[in-house]
Every structure is written in structure tokens, then in C-alpha cells.
Motif scaffolding. Structure first.
Motif, PDB file in Angstrom:
ATOM      1  N   ILE A 117       0.782  -1.265  -0.200  1.00 30.13           N
ATOM      2  CA  ILE A 117      -0.181   0.167  -0.018  1.00 30.13           C
ATOM      3  C   ILE A 117       1.061   0.825   0.006  1.00 30.13           C
ATOM      4  N   ARG A 118       0.435   2.154  -0.576  1.00 30.40           N
ATOM      5  CA  ARG A 118       1.363   3.439  -0.855  1.00 30.40           C
ATOM      6  C   ARG A 118       0.317   4.385  -0.540  1.00 30.40           C
ATOM      7  N   SER A 119       0.568   5.007   0.572  1.00 26.36           N
ATOM      8  CA  SER A 119      -0.220   5.813   0.900  1.00 26.36           C
ATOM      9  C   SER A 119      -0.096   7.266   1.135  1.00 26.36           C
ATOM     10  N   THR A 120      -0.638   8.249   1.261  1.00 26.68           N
ATOM     11  CA  THR A 120      -0.103   9.737   0.688  1.00 26.68           C
ATOM     12  C   THR A 120      -0.582  10.255   2.447  1.00 26.68           C
ATOM     13  N   THR A 121       0.771  11.212   3.278  1.00 24.59           N
ATOM     14  CA  THR A 121       0.700  11.402   4.285  1.00 24.59           C
ATOM     15  C   THR A 121      -0.531  12.629   4.886  1.00 24.59           C
ATOM     16  N   LEU A 122      -0.039  12.529   5.832  1.00 25.90           N
ATOM     17  CA  LEU A 122      -0.790  13.826   6.620  1.00 25.90           C
ATOM     18  C   LEU A 122      -0.078  15.861   6.338  1.00 25.90           C
ATOM     19  N   PRO A 123      -0.970  16.233   5.846  1.00 25.42           N
ATOM     20  CA  PRO A 123      -0.174  17.507   5.123  1.00 25.42           C
ATOM     21  C   PRO A 123       0.732  17.462   6.138  1.00 25.42           C
ATOM     22  N   SER A 124      -0.226  17.749   8.238  1.00 25.80           N
ATOM     23  CA  SER A 124       0.438  18.272   8.948  1.00 25.80           C
ATOM     24  C   SER A 124       1.202  17.354   9.436  1.00 25.80           C
ATOM     25  N   ASN A 125       1.545  16.009   8.989  1.00 22.29           N
ATOM     26  CA  ASN A 125       2.561  15.157   9.369  1.00 22.29           C
ATOM     27  C   ASN A 125       3.192  14.259   8.644  1.00 22.29           C
ATOM     28  N   PRO A 126       4.257  14.367   8.066  1.00 24.71           N
ATOM     29  CA  PRO A 126       4.787  13.207   7.262  1.00 24.71           C
ATOM     30  C   PRO A 126       5.291  12.096   7.752  1.00 24.71           C
ATOM     31  N   LYS A 127       5.016  11.818   8.497  1.00 26.21           N
ATOM     32  CA  LYS A 127       6.019  10.536   9.819  1.00 26.21           C
ATOM     33  C   LYS A 127       4.333   9.728   9.418  1.00 26.21           C
ATOM     34  N   THR A 128       2.771  10.404   9.078  1.00 24.07           N
ATOM     35  CA  THR A 128       1.927   9.484   9.515  1.00 24.07           C
ATOM     36  C   THR A 128       0.660   9.245   7.673  1.00 24.07           C
ATOM     37  N   SER A 129       1.083   8.572   7.956  1.00 22.02           N
ATOM     38  CA  SER A 129       0.301   7.783   6.302  1.00 22.02           C
ATOM     39  C   SER A 129      -1.509   8.208   6.619  1.00 22.02           C
ATOM     40  N   MET A 130      -2.275   9.150   5.741  1.00 26.65           N
ATOM     41  CA  MET A 130      -3.217   9.683   5.345  1.00 26.65           C
ATOM     42  C   MET A 130      -4.496   8.162   5.752  1.00 26.65           C
ATOM     43  N   LEU A 131      -3.869   6.850   5.477  1.00 28.42           N
ATOM     44  CA  LEU A 131      -4.683   5.328   5.906  1.00 28.42           C
ATOM     45  C   LEU A 131      -4.715   5.250   6.941  1.00 28.42           C
ATOM     46  N   ALA A 132      -3.918   6.306   7.979  1.00 28.00           N
ATOM     47  CA  ALA A 132      -3.809   5.543   9.677  1.00 28.00           C
ATOM     48  C   ALA A 132      -4.918   5.877  10.221  1.00 28.00           C
ATOM     49  N   PRO A 133      -5.307   7.698   9.842  1.00 26.14           N
ATOM     50  CA  PRO A 133      -6.958   8.277  10.937  1.00 26.14           C
ATOM     51  C   PRO A 133      -8.285   7.920  10.103  1.00 26.14           C
ATOM     52  N   PHE A 134      -7.273   7.349   8.725  1.00 27.30           N
ATOM     53  CA  PHE A 134      -9.333   6.865   8.246  1.00 27.30           C
ATOM     54  C   PHE A 134      -9.081   5.313   8.511  1.00 27.30           C
ATOM     55  N   SER A 135      -8.490   4.517   9.372  1.00 29.57           N
ATOM     56  CA  SER A 135      -8.728   3.698  10.113  1.00 29.57           C
ATOM     57  C   SER A 135      -9.210   3.237  11.126  1.00 29.57           C
ATOM     58  N   LEU A 136      -8.872   4.377  11.617  1.00 28.44           N
ATOM     59  CA  LEU A 136      -9.937   4.817  13.362  1.00 28.44           C
ATOM     60  C   LEU A 136     -11.546   5.080  12.473  1.00 28.44           C
TER      61      LEU A 136
END
Length: 257
Positions: A225-244
Motif C-alpha cells: 500500500i502506498r499512502s499519501t501522508t497527512l499534510p500536518s505530519n509526514p510521518k503519518t499515512s493518511m490511511l492511519a486516521p481513516f482506519s480509526l
């Protein structure tokens, strides 16, 4: 459904903003240190105050230390806890403390995060799982402020380079901001010691790429999986909060898949 959120950083803010307009979900309390100047949901000053609002689910979005500080109290209260900081469970003492706390009636809920195939891996474990190997590939900016800076000269990297090969426990403990997916993979599969990890810095990466291969009596699973990152934090994949968000909506009965 009433939920409460611990943490109002990049992930907590993202989750709250996406759920705030949903009439089927009430965010009854937010606890965050430091206290934010403004928040679209009610702010409280302690975990005790958060629990006094009687949430059906508490969502942790505040980092490893916050899970250590408050996770046990939430679960012992009989409230389910959905955690973003899965990597903190690489600490055996914390994992065991949270497992013991479930005797109080609350459950520890672990989302798939930025990584796909977690449910398939859990099924493979039941069928017979021999090996799990993970690779995480991110741009130099995503590794800044982590131990990677002492392992490789990030500013000088001109092509993809592996800077760490180890097990999931070592990775999750050394890279708390980057390796929650590694911990989720270990918990779903062979455990922290038997899950092999390779971390890569790639100046050409335009997102965070997570891959794993699992083999066993069941056959083989291979996923990337290649996920874009949160604009506010490049360490966090955008899918991480969407998973929550998906896990919360499933709990609310809005998603049945």
C-alpha cells in the motif's frame, strides 16, 4: 454512539473533524495535553473527567506515553479503547497490563492502520503461518526527528537505501512515530520477535509505502500500500486516521463490511 478522544494532535484533530458532522456519533469529551485553544467537541481536564461522560468508546490518538498513562484506567472502567499508538504494545509490561485490565469489562481494540491485509493475516495465523516480512519505505522528511538520523545521512541519500533490518519489537520501540503498522502486523501474525522488518529511506518516495509478505501452510499473502501522508505530519499515512474512523463507524453500526 458516544465516543471520547484522547489527544488533539494531527490524528486526533483529523478524526474529530471527520466525525463531528455525523449525527449518529456524539463526541462527548476530548482530553489533550497541552489543552488546545479551540476544539469542536467538549474539552475536559483529566481522564477521570473524560470517563465521567460515559463514552461507549474511547479513542486514543495521543502517542505512546498517553497510552501508558491512561490506557489501563480506561479499560478497567469497562470502556472499550481503540488505540492509534499500537507500537506502544511492543513494551511487554504495557501489553500485559492492558490485557489484565480487560477483566474489568473493557476491550483493547487494534485497527489495521495504514496497512492492508491484517484480517487475512489473522486468518493465516489460524491456518498455519511460518513467516512474516515487512518493508516500510518513506521519504527522508518522514524519518527526520527519529533514530534514523543516527543510522543514515538523510540529507545525502540519492537513491533508496535500507538503514535498518531487525524484528518488530525493536522497530516499534525505536520508532514510535513511524512503526505502529509494524506492531499491528506483529499482533495479528507471529508476534514481535518473529516478524521481520526492513526500513528504507527513498528520496523519490511521494508517500509512505507499506509492504508485507506472509507464508505458511495456508499459502502466501503479499500486499503493498502506498499512502499519501497527512499534510500536518509526514510521518503519518493518511490511511492511519481513516482506519480509526472506519473502526468507529463499524462500532456504531454504520459499516457492516
Amino acid at each position: 454512539m458516544k465516543i471520547a478522544v484522547i489527544g488533539y494532535g494531527a490524528i486526533g484533530r483529523f478524526v474529530i473533524e471527520h466525525l463531528h458532522a455525523d449525527p449518529s456519533i456524539e463526541i462527548c469529551a476530548v482530553f489533550s495535553v497541552p489543552r488546545p485553544v479551540s476544539c469542536p467537541a467538549p474539552l475536559v481536564d483529566s481522564i477521570e473527567a473524560l470517563l465521567s461522560t460515559k463514552p461507549e468508546l474511547v479513542v486514543e490518538c495521543a502517542g505512546h506515553q498517553a497510552l501508558r498513562d491512561s490506557g489501563e484506567a480506561v479499560i478497567r472502567s469497562g470502556t472499550d479503547l481503540l488505540v492509534a499508538s499500537v507500537g506502544a504494545l511492543a513494551d511487554p509490561a504495557l501489553e500485559q497490563a492492558l490485557r489484565r485490565a480487560t477483566a474489568g469489562g473493557g476491550r483493547l481494540l487494534i485497527p489495521g492502520g495504514a496497512l492492508g491485509g491484517i484480517e487475512a493475516l489473522s486468518a493465516a495465523r489460524e491456518a498455519g503461518l511460518d513467516s512474516v516480512e515487512y518493508s516500510g519505505r518513506k521519504a527522508p522528511a518522514a524519518w527526520r526527528g527519529t533514530p534514523a538520523e543516527n543510522m543514515i545521512a538523510l540529507a545525502s541519500v540519492t537513491s533508496a537505501e535500507t538503514f535498518l533490518e531487525t524484528d518488530a519489537r525493536t522497530t516499534a520501540l525505536q520508532f514510535p512515530q513511524n512503526a505502529n503498522v509494524v506492531a499491528a502486523l506483529a499482533l495479528a501474525g507471529l508476534g514481535f520477535e518473529k516478524t521481520k522488518v526492513r526500513l528504507i529511506v527513498d528520496p523519490a518516495a511521494d508517500g509512505n509505502t507499506h509492504s508485507f509478505v506472509a507464508r505458511g501452510a495456508f499459502g502466501e499473502i503479499s500486499t503493498t500500500i502506498r499512502s499519501t501522508t497527512l499534510p500536518s505530519n509526514p510521518k503519518t499515512s493518511m490511511l492511519a486516521p481513516f482506519s480509526l474512523i472506519q473502526a468507529i463507524k463499524k462500532r456504531a453500526g454504520l459499516i457492516l463490511v
